[in-house]
Design a protein around this motif. Structure first.
Motif, PDB file in Angstrom:
ATOM      1  N   ALA A  40      35.806   0.760 -20.747  1.00  0.00           N
ATOM      2  CA  ALA A  40      35.821   1.852 -19.804  1.00  0.00           C
ATOM      3  C   ALA A  40      34.490   2.020 -19.091  1.00  0.00           C
ATOM      4  O   ALA A  40      34.479   2.234 -17.898  1.00  0.00           O
ATOM      5  CB  ALA A  40      36.222   3.127 -20.511  1.00  0.00           C
ATOM      6  N   PRO A  41      33.334   1.944 -19.832  1.00  0.00           N
ATOM      7  CA  PRO A  41      32.092   2.149 -19.114  1.00  0.00           C
ATOM      8  C   PRO A  41      31.794   1.019 -18.132  1.00  0.00           C
ATOM      9  O   PRO A  41      31.153   1.237 -17.109  1.00  0.00           O
ATOM     10  CB  PRO A  41      31.014   2.180 -20.178  1.00  0.00           C
ATOM     11  CG  PRO A  41      31.676   2.083 -21.476  1.00  0.00           C
ATOM     12  CD  PRO A  41      33.128   1.845 -21.254  1.00  0.00           C
ATOM     13  N   SER A  42      32.216  -0.153 -18.309  1.00  0.00           N
ATOM     14  CA  SER A  42      31.914  -1.242 -17.402  1.00  0.00           C
ATOM     15  C   SER A  42      32.759  -1.188 -16.129  1.00  0.00           C
ATOM     16  O   SER A  42      32.376  -1.718 -15.097  1.00  0.00           O
ATOM     17  CB  SER A  42      32.112  -2.578 -18.104  1.00  0.00           C
ATOM     18  OG  SER A  42      33.466  -2.765 -18.409  1.00  0.00           O
ATOM     19  N   ALA A  43      33.898  -0.545 -16.186  1.00  0.00           N
ATOM     20  CA  ALA A  43      34.765  -0.459 -15.004  1.00  0.00           C
ATOM     21  C   ALA A  43      34.107   0.316 -13.876  1.00  0.00           C
ATOM     22  O   ALA A  43      34.118  -0.144 -12.728  1.00  0.00           O
ATOM     23  CB  ALA A  43      36.096   0.170 -15.389  1.00  0.00           C
ATOM     24  N   PRO A  44      33.467   1.474 -14.129  1.00  0.00           N
ATOM     25  CA  PRO A  44      32.804   2.157 -13.019  1.00  0.00           C
ATOM     26  C   PRO A  44      31.641   1.341 -12.472  1.00  0.00           C
ATOM     27  O   PRO A  44      31.383   1.339 -11.279  1.00  0.00           O
ATOM     28  CB  PRO A  44      32.313   3.458 -13.618  1.00  0.00           C
ATOM     29  CG  PRO A  44      33.146   3.686 -14.814  1.00  0.00           C
ATOM     30  CD  PRO A  44      33.552   2.323 -15.293  1.00  0.00           C
ATOM     31  N   ARG A  45      30.940   0.646 -13.363  1.00  0.00           N
ATOM     32  CA  ARG A  45      29.834  -0.176 -12.857  1.00  0.00           C
ATOM     33  C   ARG A  45      30.353  -1.318 -11.994  1.00  0.00           C
ATOM     34  O   ARG A  45      29.740  -1.652 -10.989  1.00  0.00           O
ATOM     35  CB  ARG A  45      29.055  -0.766 -14.026  1.00  0.00           C
ATOM     36  CG  ARG A  45      28.190   0.231 -14.690  1.00  0.00           C
ATOM     37  CD  ARG A  45      27.342  -0.477 -15.688  1.00  0.00           C
ATOM     38  NE  ARG A  45      27.031   0.462 -16.750  1.00  0.00           N
ATOM     39  CZ  ARG A  45      26.527   0.156 -17.899  1.00  0.00           C
ATOM     40  NH1 ARG A  45      26.316  -1.099 -18.198  1.00  0.00           N
ATOM     41  NH2 ARG A  45      26.245   1.060 -18.785  1.00  0.00           N
ATOM     42  N   THR A  46      31.430  -1.882 -12.365  1.00  0.00           N
ATOM     43  CA  THR A  46      32.010  -2.982 -11.609  1.00  0.00           C
ATOM     44  C   THR A  46      32.479  -2.476 -10.252  1.00  0.00           C
ATOM     45  O   THR A  46      32.255  -3.130  -9.231  1.00  0.00           O
ATOM     46  CB  THR A  46      33.197  -3.588 -12.378  1.00  0.00           C
ATOM     47  OG1 THR A  46      32.768  -3.927 -13.680  1.00  0.00           O
ATOM     48  CG2 THR A  46      33.705  -4.813 -11.690  1.00  0.00           C
ATOM     49  N   ARG A  47      33.093  -1.317 -10.268  1.00  0.00           N
ATOM     50  CA  ARG A  47      33.514  -0.746  -8.982  1.00  0.00           C
ATOM     51  C   ARG A  47      32.295  -0.406  -8.121  1.00  0.00           C
ATOM     52  O   ARG A  47      32.306  -0.649  -6.921  1.00  0.00           O
ATOM     53  CB  ARG A  47      34.334   0.513  -9.217  1.00  0.00           C
ATOM     54  CG  ARG A  47      35.740   0.221  -9.566  1.00  0.00           C
ATOM     55  CD  ARG A  47      36.563   1.491  -9.588  1.00  0.00           C
ATOM     56  NE  ARG A  47      37.542   1.342 -10.642  1.00  0.00           N
ATOM     57  CZ  ARG A  47      37.958   2.272 -11.442  1.00  0.00           C
ATOM     58  NH1 ARG A  47      37.484   3.493 -11.316  1.00  0.00           N
ATOM     59  NH2 ARG A  47      38.852   2.036 -12.356  1.00  0.00           N
ATOM     60  N   ALA A  48      31.303   0.145  -8.715  1.00  0.00           N
ATOM     61  CA  ALA A  48      30.093   0.504  -7.977  1.00  0.00           C
ATOM     62  C   ALA A  48      29.414  -0.761  -7.448  1.00  0.00           C
ATOM     63  O   ALA A  48      28.953  -0.816  -6.302  1.00  0.00           O
ATOM     64  CB  ALA A  48      29.141   1.297  -8.864  1.00  0.00           C
ATOM     65  N   ALA A  49      29.374  -1.780  -8.300  1.00  0.00           N
ATOM     66  CA  ALA A  49      28.776  -3.049  -7.877  1.00  0.00           C
ATOM     67  C   ALA A  49      29.589  -3.675  -6.756  1.00  0.00           C
ATOM     68  O   ALA A  49      29.043  -4.213  -5.780  1.00  0.00           O
ATOM     69  CB  ALA A  49      28.682  -4.003  -9.063  1.00  0.00           C
ATOM     70  N   ALA A  50      30.895  -3.589  -6.856  1.00  0.00           N
ATOM     71  CA  ALA A  50      31.766  -4.135  -5.801  1.00  0.00           C
ATOM     72  C   ALA A  50      31.597  -3.347  -4.512  1.00  0.00           C
ATOM     73  O   ALA A  50      31.558  -3.927  -3.410  1.00  0.00           O
ATOM     74  CB  ALA A  50      33.219  -4.116  -6.267  1.00  0.00           C
ATOM     75  N   ALA A  51      31.471  -2.030  -4.642  1.00  0.00           N
ATOM     76  CA  ALA A  51      31.278  -1.193  -3.447  1.00  0.00           C
ATOM     77  C   ALA A  51      29.946  -1.514  -2.789  1.00  0.00           C
ATOM     78  O   ALA A  51      29.846  -1.625  -1.554  1.00  0.00           O
ATOM     79  CB  ALA A  51      31.365   0.284  -3.820  1.00  0.00           C
ATOM     80  N   LEU A  52      28.897  -1.676  -3.637  1.00  0.00           N
ATOM     81  CA  LEU A  52      27.590  -2.048  -3.083  1.00  0.00           C
ATOM     82  C   LEU A  52      27.636  -3.419  -2.418  1.00  0.00           C
ATOM     83  O   LEU A  52      27.060  -3.636  -1.358  1.00  0.00           O
ATOM     84  CB  LEU A  52      26.536  -2.051  -4.194  1.00  0.00           C
ATOM     85  CG  LEU A  52      26.034  -0.683  -4.634  1.00  0.00           C
ATOM     86  CD1 LEU A  52      25.079  -0.827  -5.815  1.00  0.00           C
ATOM     87  CD2 LEU A  52      25.302   0.002  -3.494  1.00  0.00           C
ATOM     88  N   ARG A  53      28.336  -4.328  -3.093  1.00  0.00           N
ATOM     89  CA  ARG A  53      28.460  -5.679  -2.519  1.00  0.00           C
ATOM     90  C   ARG A  53      29.185  -5.621  -1.181  1.00  0.00           C
ATOM     91  O   ARG A  53      28.798  -6.302  -0.231  1.00  0.00           O
ATOM     92  CB  ARG A  53      29.210  -6.566  -3.522  1.00  0.00           C
ATOM     93  CG  ARG A  53      29.404  -7.973  -3.056  1.00  0.00           C
ATOM     94  CD  ARG A  53      28.070  -8.709  -3.067  1.00  0.00           C
ATOM     95  NE  ARG A  53      28.277 -10.061  -2.580  1.00  0.00           N
ATOM     96  CZ  ARG A  53      27.494 -10.650  -1.704  1.00  0.00           C
ATOM     97  NH1 ARG A  53      26.436 -10.039  -1.260  1.00  0.00           N
ATOM     98  NH2 ARG A  53      27.730 -11.875  -1.323  1.00  0.00           N
ATOM     99  N   MET A  54      30.241  -4.820  -1.059  1.00  0.00           N
ATOM    100  CA  MET A  54      30.984  -4.666   0.195  1.00  0.00           C
ATOM    101  C   MET A  54      30.087  -4.061   1.277  1.00  0.00           C
ATOM    102  O   MET A  54      30.121  -4.486   2.430  1.00  0.00           O
ATOM    103  CB  MET A  54      32.211  -3.783  -0.018  1.00  0.00           C
ATOM    104  CG  MET A  54      33.246  -4.369  -0.964  1.00  0.00           C
ATOM    105  SD  MET A  54      34.080  -5.733  -0.232  1.00  0.00           S
ATOM    106  CE  MET A  54      35.294  -4.873   0.687  1.00  0.00           C
ATOM    107  N   LYS A  55      29.271  -3.055   0.873  1.00  0.00           N
ATOM    108  CA  LYS A  55      28.346  -2.441   1.834  1.00  0.00           C
ATOM    109  C   LYS A  55      27.297  -3.458   2.281  1.00  0.00           C
ATOM    110  O   LYS A  55      26.921  -3.509   3.450  1.00  0.00           O
ATOM    111  CB  LYS A  55      27.695  -1.209   1.232  1.00  0.00           C
ATOM    112  CG  LYS A  55      28.642  -0.031   1.134  1.00  0.00           C
ATOM    113  CD  LYS A  55      27.949   1.189   0.576  1.00  0.00           C
ATOM    114  CE  LYS A  55      28.953   2.350   0.472  1.00  0.00           C
ATOM    115  NZ  LYS A  55      28.357   3.549  -0.069  1.00  0.00           N
TER     116      LYS A  55
END
Length: 138
Positions: A2-17
């Protein structure tokens, strides 16, 4: 997990930005290059236009000089024609005066040429000497 899922989403969002920023940066560089190319083309066109304008003005000046030259020539020809007409009139007056002084027929009299020919034929006949034994019909 569970804790890695928000980081992955955040990392993916940053990567998209980051990808979006990279794309914008690439678009900005491409547009700046196009702008620089357009500016160079505009400068070259402006320079050509200036050169063409200078050449055109020189051409108009040459054309105007030719027009003035032709006008001067026509004026000179007109003056020459007037002088020739005046000289012709003077010569006709002189001829008319001489004809009057010599009691000659007036010029352009319809019959004067025929009369002149008849007189000269009569004179030629009178001047022919008759030889011995020839018959004179008169």
């Amino acid at each position: 997990m569970a804790p890695s899922a928000p980081r992955t989403r955040a990392a993916a969002a940053l990567r998209m930005k980051q990808i979006a920023l990279d794309n914008q940066d690439h678009t900005i560089r491409r547009l700046r290059a196009q702008l620089a190319t357009e500016r160079r083309g505009l400068a070259a066109t402006k320079k050509e236009l200036g050169e063409t304008q200078v050449a055109l003005e020189a051409s108009h000046k040459k054309f105007q000089a030719r027009i003035h030259e032709a006008e001067d020539s026509m004026q000179a020809q007109h003056l020459l024609i007037e002088a020739l007409v005046d000289e012709k009139d003077s010569l006709l007056q002189t001829i008319h005066g001489l004809q009057e002084a010599n009691n000659a027929p007036a010029p352009f009299d319809g019959d004067w040429e025929e009369e002149l020919e008849e007189e000269s034929e009569e004179e030629e006949i009178e001047d022919i000497p008759l030889g011995e034994g020839e018959i004179d019909d008169e």
